[in-house]
Design an enzyme around this catalytic site. Structure first.
Site, PDB file in Angstrom:
ATOM      1  N   ASP A  34      -2.005  -9.914   5.864  1.00 16.46           N
ATOM      2  CA  ASP A  34      -3.007  -9.203   6.652  1.00 16.46           C
ATOM      3  C   ASP A  34      -4.259  -8.996   5.801  1.00 16.46           C
ATOM      4  O   ASP A  34      -4.301  -8.129   4.928  1.00 16.46           O
ATOM      5  CB  ASP A  34      -2.456  -7.857   7.117  1.00 16.46           C
ATOM      6  CG  ASP A  34      -1.337  -7.988   8.140  1.00 16.46           C
ATOM      7  OD1 ASP A  34      -0.675  -9.049   8.181  1.00 16.46           O
ATOM      8  OD2 ASP A  34      -1.112  -7.021   8.896  1.00 16.46           O
TER       9      ASP A  34
ATOM     10  N   LYS B 238      -6.253  -8.120  14.186  1.00 18.04           N
ATOM     11  CA  LYS B 238      -5.589  -6.819  14.042  1.00 18.04           C
ATOM     12  C   LYS B 238      -6.627  -5.707  14.060  1.00 18.04           C
ATOM     13  O   LYS B 238      -7.715  -5.854  13.497  1.00 18.04           O
ATOM     14  CB  LYS B 238      -4.801  -6.805  12.735  1.00 18.04           C
ATOM     15  CG  LYS B 238      -4.133  -5.481  12.373  1.00 18.04           C
ATOM     16  CD  LYS B 238      -3.384  -5.598  11.052  1.00 18.04           C
ATOM     17  CE  LYS B 238      -2.886  -4.263  10.533  1.00 18.04           C
ATOM     18  NZ  LYS B 238      -2.201  -4.405   9.218  1.00 18.04           N
TER      19      LYS B 238
ATOM     20  N   LYS C 227      -2.571  -7.793  17.050  1.00 18.75           N
ATOM     21  CA  LYS C 227      -1.772  -6.727  16.450  1.00 18.75           C
ATOM     22  C   LYS C 227      -2.517  -5.403  16.567  1.00 18.75           C
ATOM     23  O   LYS C 227      -3.659  -5.280  16.138  1.00 18.75           O
ATOM     24  CB  LYS C 227      -1.476  -7.027  14.976  1.00 18.75           C
ATOM     25  CG  LYS C 227      -0.682  -5.918  14.274  1.00 18.75           C
ATOM     26  CD  LYS C 227      -0.314  -6.316  12.847  1.00 18.75           C
ATOM     27  CE  LYS C 227       0.344  -5.174  12.085  1.00 18.75           C
ATOM     28  NZ  LYS C 227       0.733  -5.563  10.707  1.00 18.75           N
TER      29      LYS C 227
END
Length: 262
Positions: free
Chosen positions: A110, A184, A218
């Site tokens: 990430d 995300k 996400k």
């Protein structure tokens, strides 16, 4: 604003909730006000919990990847963060962090987008880091997630950066690779000036879903119960990042809920 969603973008509603969960522990010892030894105990406990409840993934800082490899069963993935939490490091440094994490055995990375540079109009830098960061992950058969830090952005900026990341991936890696690239919402560490929500809300996640698909999505930041997680999943979120995975999977109310608008 009217949102149009397509069934092809929805994650399967038949999967157990645990299959959506990235169970997270990202506090440093100083942030948690505990020792390094106690931090390791926290992570081991989270890994054991993940083994019990079959979470999709456990997310930790790179320092603890090896510890997870020793404690997690193979069906639970290992995730880590890159250039966390501010995203301001040069691209080469981000790539070095990513290579090290991959070599240590992380399955999913990430990255924090340099959202400050984006806000200042440096689109070329965003194109470079997203292209090169995605390339190193896909080349090594890893999933990559791009954290855009929604609390630092206006709604218009969320739309623009979501579309930008999508277009970079489609142009450079093709639609066949979109299943391995996420947008995300948040780090969970951003400090808002007016005490507004610093993570995922219905409004900002809908903006991401509408503008980043067919990339995966996400939601992270402030998701602490089953009902909230299900709301996000119902309109197209593919993964939930949370430090309250046990509460979600057991459908127990978390007593430390933030005052978030869902």
């Amino acid at each position: 604003m009217k949102f149009v969603f397509y069934n092809m973008y929805f994650p399967s509603k038949n999967l157990p909730i645990a299959n959506y969960l990235d169970a997270t522990y990202l506090k440093t010892p100083s942030q948690a006000n505990i020792s390094s030894a106690d931090t390791k105990k926290q992570i081991i406990a989270l890994a054991e919990e993940a083994n019990t409840y079959n979470y999709k993934l456990v997310m930790v800082r790179p320092l603890y990847i090896t510890l997870l490899k020793r404690t997690l069963k193979k069906s639970v993935l290992i995730g880590t963060v890159i250039d966390f939490p501010e995203g301001k490091a040069p691209v080469n440094q981000k790539l070095k962090e990513a290579k090290k994490a991959i070599d240590l055995g992380a399955n999913e990375l990430d990255f924090v987008v340099n959202y400050s540079a984006f806000k200042n109009g440096n689109i070329d830098l965003i194109k470079e880091e997203v292209t090169k960061g995605t390339a190193i992950c896909l080349k090594n058969n890893k999933v990559v997630k791009w954290i855009i830090e929604v609390a630092a952005l206006s709604n218009e900026e969320i739309i623009v950066i979501s579309r930008l990341i999508k277009q970079i991936v489609l142009d450079n890696f093709g639609e066949k690779n979109t299943k391995n690239v996420f947008v995300k919402s948040s780090t969970g560490f951003y400090k808002t000036k007016t005490n507004k929500p610093n993570g995922a809300t219905i409004e900002n996640m809908r903006l991401i879903v509408e503008n980043a698909k067919p990339l995966k999505i996400k939601a992270a930041g402030g998701i602490k119960n089953y009902e909230t997680a299900q709301k996000f999943i119902s309109f197209g979120v593919d993964r939930i990042g949370t430090s309250s995975a046990k509460e979600i999977v057991t459908k127990k109310e978390n007593k430390n809920l933030n005052n978030l608008e869902y």
